[in-house]
Design a protein around this motif. Structure first.
Motif, PDB file in Angstrom:
ATOM      1  N   ASP A 150       2.540  -0.231  -5.365  1.00 24.62           N
ATOM      2  CA  ASP A 150       3.295  -0.735  -4.205  1.00 24.62           C
ATOM      3  C   ASP A 150       4.797  -0.617  -4.468  1.00 24.62           C
ATOM      4  OD1 ASP A 150       0.947  -1.229  -2.916  1.00 24.62           O
ATOM      5  OD2 ASP A 150       1.196  -3.400  -2.754  1.00 24.62           O
ATOM      6  N   GLU A 157       3.300   6.446   4.337  1.00 25.75           N
ATOM      7  CA  GLU A 157       1.978   6.905   4.785  1.00 25.75           C
ATOM      8  C   GLU A 157       1.306   7.765   3.720  1.00 25.75           C
ATOM      9  OE1 GLU A 157      -1.117   9.231   6.161  1.00 25.75           O
ATOM     10  OE2 GLU A 157       0.853  10.197   5.887  1.00 25.75           O
ATOM     11  N   ALA A 176      -6.937   0.228   3.631  1.00 25.65           N
ATOM     12  CA  ALA A 176      -6.019  -0.746   4.230  1.00 25.65           C
ATOM     13  C   ALA A 176      -6.736  -2.053   4.541  1.00 25.65           C
ATOM     14  CB  ALA A 176      -5.395  -0.166   5.498  1.00 25.65           C
ATOM     15  N   MET A 205       0.808  -1.225   0.000  1.00 27.93           N
ATOM     16  CA  MET A 205       0.000   0.000   0.000  1.00 27.93           C
ATOM     17  C   MET A 205       0.840   1.273   0.000  1.00 27.93           C
ATOM     18  SD  MET A 205      -3.195  -1.241   2.414  1.00 27.93           S
ATOM     19  CE  MET A 205      -2.186  -1.890   3.742  1.00 27.93           C
ATOM     20  N   VAL A 242       4.187  -2.524   5.524  1.00 21.97           N
ATOM     21  CA  VAL A 242       3.418  -1.388   5.008  1.00 21.97           C
ATOM     22  C   VAL A 242       4.309  -0.155   5.109  1.00 21.97           C
ATOM     23  CG1 VAL A 242       1.131  -2.301   5.522  1.00 21.97           C
ATOM     24  CG2 VAL A 242       2.364  -1.092   7.302  1.00 21.97           C
ATOM     25  N   ASN A 275      -3.112   3.795   2.394  1.00 18.27           N
ATOM     26  CA  ASN A 275      -3.116   2.982   3.607  1.00 18.27           C
ATOM     27  C   ASN A 275      -3.948   3.613   4.724  1.00 18.27           C
ATOM     28  OD1 ASN A 275      -1.089   4.925   4.599  1.00 18.27           O
ATOM     29  ND2 ASN A 275       0.372   3.740   3.371  1.00 18.27           N
ATOM     30  N   ASP A 276      -4.874   4.515   4.350  1.00 19.99           N
ATOM     31  CA  ASP A 276      -5.901   4.925   5.307  1.00 19.99           C
ATOM     32  C   ASP A 276      -6.708   3.698   5.711  1.00 19.99           C
ATOM     33  OD1 ASP A 276      -5.096   7.542   5.247  1.00 19.99           O
ATOM     34  OD2 ASP A 276      -6.687   8.227   3.889  1.00 19.99           O
ATOM     35  N   TRP A 292      -2.845   3.995  12.111  1.00 20.81           N
ATOM     36  CA  TRP A 292      -3.818   2.960  12.471  1.00 20.81           C
ATOM     37  C   TRP A 292      -4.099   2.960  13.972  1.00 20.81           C
ATOM     38  CZ3 TRP A 292      -1.360  -1.666   9.317  1.00 20.81           C
ATOM     39  CH2 TRP A 292      -1.543  -1.415   7.948  1.00 20.81           C
ATOM     40  N   VAL A 306       2.663   4.828   9.230  1.00 15.74           N
ATOM     41  CA  VAL A 306       1.452   4.081   8.871  1.00 15.74           C
ATOM     42  C   VAL A 306       0.867   3.405  10.106  1.00 15.74           C
ATOM     43  CG1 VAL A 306       0.484   2.248   7.441  1.00 15.74           C
ATOM     44  CG2 VAL A 306       2.321   3.690   6.538  1.00 15.74           C
TER      45      VAL A 306
END
Length: 455
Positions: free
Chosen positions: A227, A271, A280, A222, A268, A275-276, A304, A300
């Protein structure tokens, strides 16, 4: 023998159950930490502590063990180096952890400069390591990469041609244990190696053919639409060679199918919107991710940790996205229903039935032993019944029905407890279940309910 008329009445009282909102820390999945070693040093390369003093957080099941062979990029491994590798493997085996092992020649992004200039050196290193890889098969879950490229990630290497990849992959396959997966860095490597656009199918899964043991890893999960180069800009339908990297949508679908039978995991990074929390969770499910690096990328991971999960189910509604992701990496078995027939069948047997669902992002890829157990409160009478099922096929979000017929002739008391257990014979571990109604007893079995019988 017929058992009809043996049981005249039965009362079944199931225990109440809800899903618990916490990580289970079962084998082969979860967050992992990295441990780095040079093959000619008995000191861990980052913390500077002796191999025998390396510690792993108890809740961590997986450890990424990187072993740098840089000092042997022109020669064979010495006996002393092989002994260091043995010490490393022995340490993590003693800690009862599953290793994801990556042999490499570079930690500085200088793959071509650091790796051997002759592929025969790499091939010989694999051969020299073969006895250790096979001896420690029980604890080596995955071998990441083919020893080549910057950071061992199969890029910035002189050995990325189809011919070189095929030679290295075959050599590592033959030099490693039969139950060890070998993870390739990008899906196009898998297609190139096996000369097919079709992912692994069930008929070949978990067999001894080569492609059944090759999985994926991604250290750019992500990070961007590709990627960070893991994917490309060619649609699957427009692809003209196995080596072409497809657009993200097609690569995710390929992984979704392939990783029904082999694992996927990594890091991961970078940011950003990709990848929110919402994207995600969708991506981790689609890729069937089993394991992630616990320390990188901190931006990241911290995002989360500071965000709600966004999940509507009651146990997770107020939990963070990080807590939800940690608990769902890999497999996560949750009991939905348990029953015991109130009336015997025509032969007089009682039918016990359980419905269970895997709420994790991925399958477990291991065939566990599953059994029903009937016992009394004092454990003086214990009766076990194996369940005919294959836990490797308990796919995420698919309801699985388990049944067994119980002959009642052994019942000589009025009250019993129905239990269920899932056991991993490879690691000698009880598999934890995601329900609040019970904790496993000293035999590793979960109580499903109580019943009384009359004759």
């Amino acid at each position: 023998m017929e058992y009809k008329d043996k049981v005249t009445k039965l009362k079944w009282i199931p225990l109440p159950r809800t899903e618990k909102a916490e990580a289970l820390h079962n084998p082969y999945c979860g967050f992992y930490s990295i441990y780095r070693f040079f093959a000619d040093s008995k000191i861990e390369a980052v913390e500077g502590i002796p191999i025998e003093e390396v510690r792993v957080e108890p809740s961590r099941q997986l450890c990424l063990v990187e072993i740098n062979l840089l000092h042997f990029n022109e020669t064979k491994l010495t006996g002393e180096a092989l002994e260091v590798v043995r010490m490393i493997f022995e340490r993590f085996a003693k800690l009862e952890k599953q290793m994801v092992v990556r042999f490499l020649y570079d930690w500085e992004g200088k793959g071509i400069l650091s790796e051997p200039k002759d592929i025969s050196v790499i091939m010989n290193h694999m051969s020299q390591l073969a006895p250790l890889l096979k001896e420690y098969t029980k604890h080596i879950y995955i071998l990441q990469g083919l020893f080549i490229g910057s950071w061992g990630e199969m890029h910035n290497s002189r050995y990325l041609s189809e011919r070189h990849i095929a030679r290295l992959a075959r050599q590592l396959y033959e030099c490693s244990g039969e139950s060890t997966q070998i993870a390739l860095r990008c899906p196009n490597f898998w297609r190139t190696l096996f000369k097919t656009y079709q992912p692994l199918e069930w008929v070949n899964a978990f067999t001894d053919i080569q492609k059944a043991r090759f999985s994926l890893f991604n250290d750019g999960i992500m990070a961007s639409d590709t990627d960070f180069g893991t994917y490309g800009n060619v649609g699957m339908k427009d692809s003209k060679s196995y080596s072409e990297k497809w657009v993200r949508k097609d690569e995710l679908e390929f992984q979704n199918q392939l990783c029904r039978y082999v694992s996927n995991g990594g890091e991961v990074i970078n940011e950003g919107p990709g990848n929110d929390v919402g994207p995600a969770l969708e991506g981790l499910r689609k890729m069937r991710i089993s394991y992630l690096h616990s320390d990188y990328d901190e931006k990241v991971l911290n995002k989360w940790k500071s965000s709600k999960s966004g999940v509507s189910e009651a146990p997770w509604r107020e939990k963070t996205a990080f807590e939800y992701i940690e608990a769902h990496l890999g497999y996560r078995f949750s009991l939905e229903e348990a029953s015991l027939s109130l009336v015997p069948d025509k032969s007089g047997r009682l039918k016990t039935a359980v419905k269970i669902v895997n709420r994790g992002f991925a399958p477990c890829y291991h065939k566990y032993e599953v059994k029903f157990v009937i016992r009394d409160a004092s454990f003086s009478g214990i009766y076990e019944y194996e369940v005919d099922t294959d836990t490797r096929m308990w796919m995420p979000q698919e309801l699985v029905s388990l049944e067994a017929l119980i002959p009642p002739e052994q019942f000589n008391r009025s009250s019993y407890i129905l239990c269920m257990g899932i056991y991993d014979p490879r690691m000698d571990r009880v598999i934890q279940i995601a329900n609040t109604f019970s904790t496993p007893d000293h035999m590793g079995n979960y109580k499903l309910g109580n019943f009384t019988v009359g004759f």
